[in-house]
Structure formats: C-alpha cells, structure tokens
Design an enzyme around this catalytic site. Sequence first.
Site, PDB file in Angstrom:
ATOM      1  CG  HIS A 103     -29.672 -40.066 -15.374  1.00 32.99           C
ATOM      2  ND1 HIS A 103     -30.740 -39.243 -15.556  1.00 32.99           N
ATOM      3  CD2 HIS A 103     -29.534 -40.754 -16.540  1.00 32.99           C
ATOM      4  CE1 HIS A 103     -31.245 -39.435 -16.773  1.00 32.99           C
ATOM      5  NE2 HIS A 103     -30.531 -40.347 -17.392  1.00 32.99           N
ATOM      6  CG  ASP A 106     -30.149 -37.104 -12.669  1.00 31.92           C
ATOM      7  OD1 ASP A 106     -29.551 -36.413 -13.494  1.00 31.92           O
ATOM      8  OD2 ASP A 106     -30.954 -38.015 -12.971  1.00 31.92           O
ATOM      9  CD  GLU A 234     -35.941 -44.182 -21.841  1.00 36.68           C
ATOM     10  OE1 GLU A 234     -35.710 -44.403 -20.635  1.00 36.68           O
ATOM     11  OE2 GLU A 234     -36.093 -43.043 -22.302  1.00 36.68           O
ATOM     12  CD  GLU A 270     -38.844 -40.639 -23.180  1.00 43.11           C
ATOM     13  OE1 GLU A 270     -38.146 -41.108 -22.259  1.00 43.11           O
ATOM     14  OE2 GLU A 270     -38.559 -39.587 -23.773  1.00 43.11           O
ATOM     15  CG  HIS A 273     -37.859 -42.160 -26.652  1.00 42.74           C
ATOM     16  ND1 HIS A 273     -36.952 -42.811 -25.863  1.00 42.74           N
ATOM     17  CD2 HIS A 273     -37.719 -40.839 -26.369  1.00 42.74           C
ATOM     18  CE1 HIS A 273     -36.288 -41.925 -25.124  1.00 42.74           C
ATOM     19  NE2 HIS A 273     -36.751 -40.722 -25.412  1.00 42.74           N
ATOM     20  CG  ASP A 298     -39.158 -43.027 -19.402  1.00 44.34           C
ATOM     21  OD1 ASP A 298     -39.352 -43.764 -18.420  1.00 44.34           O
ATOM     22  OD2 ASP A 298     -38.035 -42.568 -19.697  1.00 44.34           O
ATOM     23  CG  ASP A 309     -37.212 -37.009 -25.967  1.00 43.40           C
ATOM     24  OD1 ASP A 309     -38.440 -37.196 -25.956  1.00 43.40           O
ATOM     25  OD2 ASP A 309     -36.401 -37.732 -25.365  1.00 43.40           O
ATOM     26  CG  ASP A 311     -38.303 -35.136 -22.503  1.00 47.22           C
ATOM     27  OD1 ASP A 311     -38.624 -36.257 -22.930  1.00 47.22           O
ATOM     28  OD2 ASP A 311     -37.112 -34.760 -22.424  1.00 47.22           O
ATOM     29  CG  ASP A 341     -37.508 -38.929 -19.199  1.00 51.79           C
ATOM     30  OD1 ASP A 341     -37.016 -37.865 -18.793  1.00 51.79           O
ATOM     31  OD2 ASP A 341     -36.897 -39.726 -19.942  1.00 51.79           O
TER      32      ASP A 341
END
Length: 443
Positions: A103, A106, A234, A270, A273, A298, A309, A311, A341
């Site tokens: 991003h 980031d 996404e 993802e 997701h 992802d 999430d 991750d 991710d």
Amino acid sequence: MSEFFTTVSSPIAYEGPDSDNPMAFRWYDKDRIVMGRSMEEQLRFAVCYWHSFAWNGADIFGAGTFDRPWTDAAMDPMDAARMKMDAAFEFFAKLGAPFYSFHDRDIAPEGATFAESCANLDDMVDIAEAKMAETGMKLLWGTAQAFFQPRYAAGAATNPNPDVFAHAAAQVKHCLDATHRLGGANYVLWGGREGYETLVNTDMGRELDQLGRFLNMVVQYKHDIGFDGTILIEPKALEPTKHQYDYDSATVYGFLQRYGLENDIKVNIEVNHATLAGHDFDHEVAQAVTNGIFGSVDANRGDDRLGWDTDQFPNSVESMSLGVYQILKGGGFDTGGFMFDTKLRRQSLARDDLFHGHIGAMDTLARSLLVAAALIEDGELDALVEERYAGWSSDEGQRILAGEVGLADLHARVLADNVDPAPVSGRQEMIENLINRTIERVR
Ligand code: XLS
Ligand code: NI
Ligand code: NI
C-alpha cells in the site's frame, strides 16, 4: 542499514521432500517445469509489505510484540520508512519469492499535507526502484490505503462527501503512477470501507453509483498513462464494515457488468475472504474463471471457527490443491500470482519466524501445484466429469442449448416418450479418494 535478519545468511535453497532443514524448501523448486512453465512462473509468489513489515504485532487488546525497530514512534517517519525498506528488501532477497506488494502508506508515511504525502511516496519509490534493480525483485501490485485515515471512516469512493471521494481519487492516481513507474503487474482496489453499517443512514443506490464512477475513472486513467497491468478488485464479504459491497466474485461480476467494467477489471481472490463469504476458495476461483475475471490470489487462510480475517499462512495441501486445480484448469496466472497477505501470530516474535511462515506457505502451494498438475495430466478426473455431462453432447442436448426447442417442445417429448431418467452416482467419495491418492503419490 546493517543486516536485520542475521540468523539467515544465504537465499533459502531447495533441498527436496526428505530434507529436515526448517530453513529449506522441500517442495518449491523454482526451476522445475510443471505443465510447461517453471514453478516460479506458475506460482508467482509475492510477499506483502504491510503485515510483514509495517505491523508491529499490536491487536485491539494489546501492544506490539514484534521486533520491528522502525515502528518506534520516536523515529523520524522517513528515516523509519528507509530502515523498513532496507529490512524488507533484505528479506525478499533471502527468501527468494520474485514479487512483493505494497500500500502507498506502507512504504511511505502520510505527510501533514497531501503534497507532502505525495513527495514522501515519490522519495520512497526512488529507493524501491533502485533496490528492485539491485535485487531483481518485481512488483506484483500496488494499492492505495484508503481506509485507515479517519477521513475514510464512512468510505472512500462511497463516502457521502464528494471531497472524500476526490481525496481518494487523488490518492489512487498517485499510487497508480507509482505502481506504473515500478513496473507493477497489477493494481489492486480492495474496498476497505466501501460498504455500510446500517441502512438508516445510508443511500445504497448512490453509493454503488459513486463506486461505479470511481472505478471507471481508474480504468480511464490506466489507459491515459499506458499502464498495461491488470486492475483488480479484491472481494470481501464483511470487515471492517458489516456489509461490504464487493461481497464475493459473483457479486463483483454483476457490479462490473452494471457499470460497463467487466472487460477492464478482474478479481484478486483472497482465500479467507472466500471463507468469510461462506464459500470454499475453489468456488471463488471457479466463479471468476467462468466469468472471465480471474486475476490474482491473496493466499492467506482464515480459521474455520473465527469469523474475521485471521490472515494465516496457508498450510493445507488438501484444501489448496483444489483451488490450484481450478486455477490451472482456467489456464493459470496471467499477470496475477499468489500473494501472501499473511500475518504471523502475535506470539511469533522471533525475527526469523517470518521465514518459517513464508517457507511453509510456499511449500504448501508448490506441492498443491504438483497435485493439481497430476490430476490434470492423469485425466481421470476430467474423464469422470466429462462422462457425467456426456448427454449434453447429444443432438437433443445441443438443440436445447442452441435455443431450438422450448418448454412446449420438451413437454411434448416427455409426454410422448414418457421420459423418466434413472439417477446415476455422482461418485463423490470415489473422486475424493482419487484426490487423496494423488496427494500421497506426487513427488
Ligand atoms: C484486507 C485485505 C487487504 C488487501 C489490500 O482484508 O485483504 O489486505 O489485500 O488492501
Ligand atoms: Ni488481501
Ligand atoms: Ni484480507
């Protein structure tokens, strides 16, 4: 900066399935050819900047636990960004994944003004460009972080205030420029807060129109600057808002069609997701492939019993093989790839835990690739499915599909011939055993 990941000195090597070395790949042999492409080209692994380097391990109940010196609030933000980038590229080079993703916020801190934010990003993109040339790293995708700042609390493109829409548009323009400059293969838009909490204060129709307009502007600008990467949405069912507009692949496809975008935007699916939407990962891939909008993945998984999430790094060959199978059946990745991710667990606070997470995930997907390729090359699974639908190749089946017969014709035929087909076995358990045998057998 001096070396950060001091316990890992050389690039992670492939040692084969019999290796006991936790710092080696057992399945990811990047040059091995699988279905006509190297594993590296089939899998196109990417490391994410945010969870891996920008996050210090804090959660809503507790402070950061990780050893990430650049997250110290006392540091000058640009010094911190440079230190973080040194550590990130050191990690990328040592791990041996060919891509990364970020991003805008980031890699460079938000400044006091929008102009300062842009200048910060430009400075960090200069450094990233040099480091990419030096290490050979490539950018899988860039994306704008249009959900963290309080200004985006009520959404970015779907905000009731057009000035927030304008701010998000300006931010995406600048981030798309940066992604283009770094040769990004894709540009991602995750609808961070594009959704709503309650209809009592929300005009859904307006918000969807705003989002449709926003995405048309993104596509237009992509063509204006000659960015030839893919624009990806996404999908996510919920979190942070209760109702996210980009619920799943099917919802996104309907949205894209409505706003004339189905040929210009694809999806970044993802794994978790999909879980949050109540789907399996392979369902989301198949849905996207069927509609011609499959783009990228992802690869982070969730937890079956936690509704958010989490991750986590993928670690199940059984479940990932089915998704990779659908990807390969669809022709494999074009500009997309498997992006991690992924977040370490908060107690995984040794610096080299980041290697263990990625090595396990890359091996899981490499082995899943071998399983999926074996299933396709053996042809047994395909033949079973073909046989199941064989009737549709008959004259009658073809005439139905071609629109040559209607309800009344079929009524007449069923009546005249007393059509009464006997059900046949779907062979699910037999096929599941075939898949398990394939998992046991691949090497
Ligand atoms: C959040 C999303 C996010 C996107 C990038 O759930 O997965 O991390 O991938 O904005
Ligand atoms: Ni994601
Ligand atoms: Ni996510």
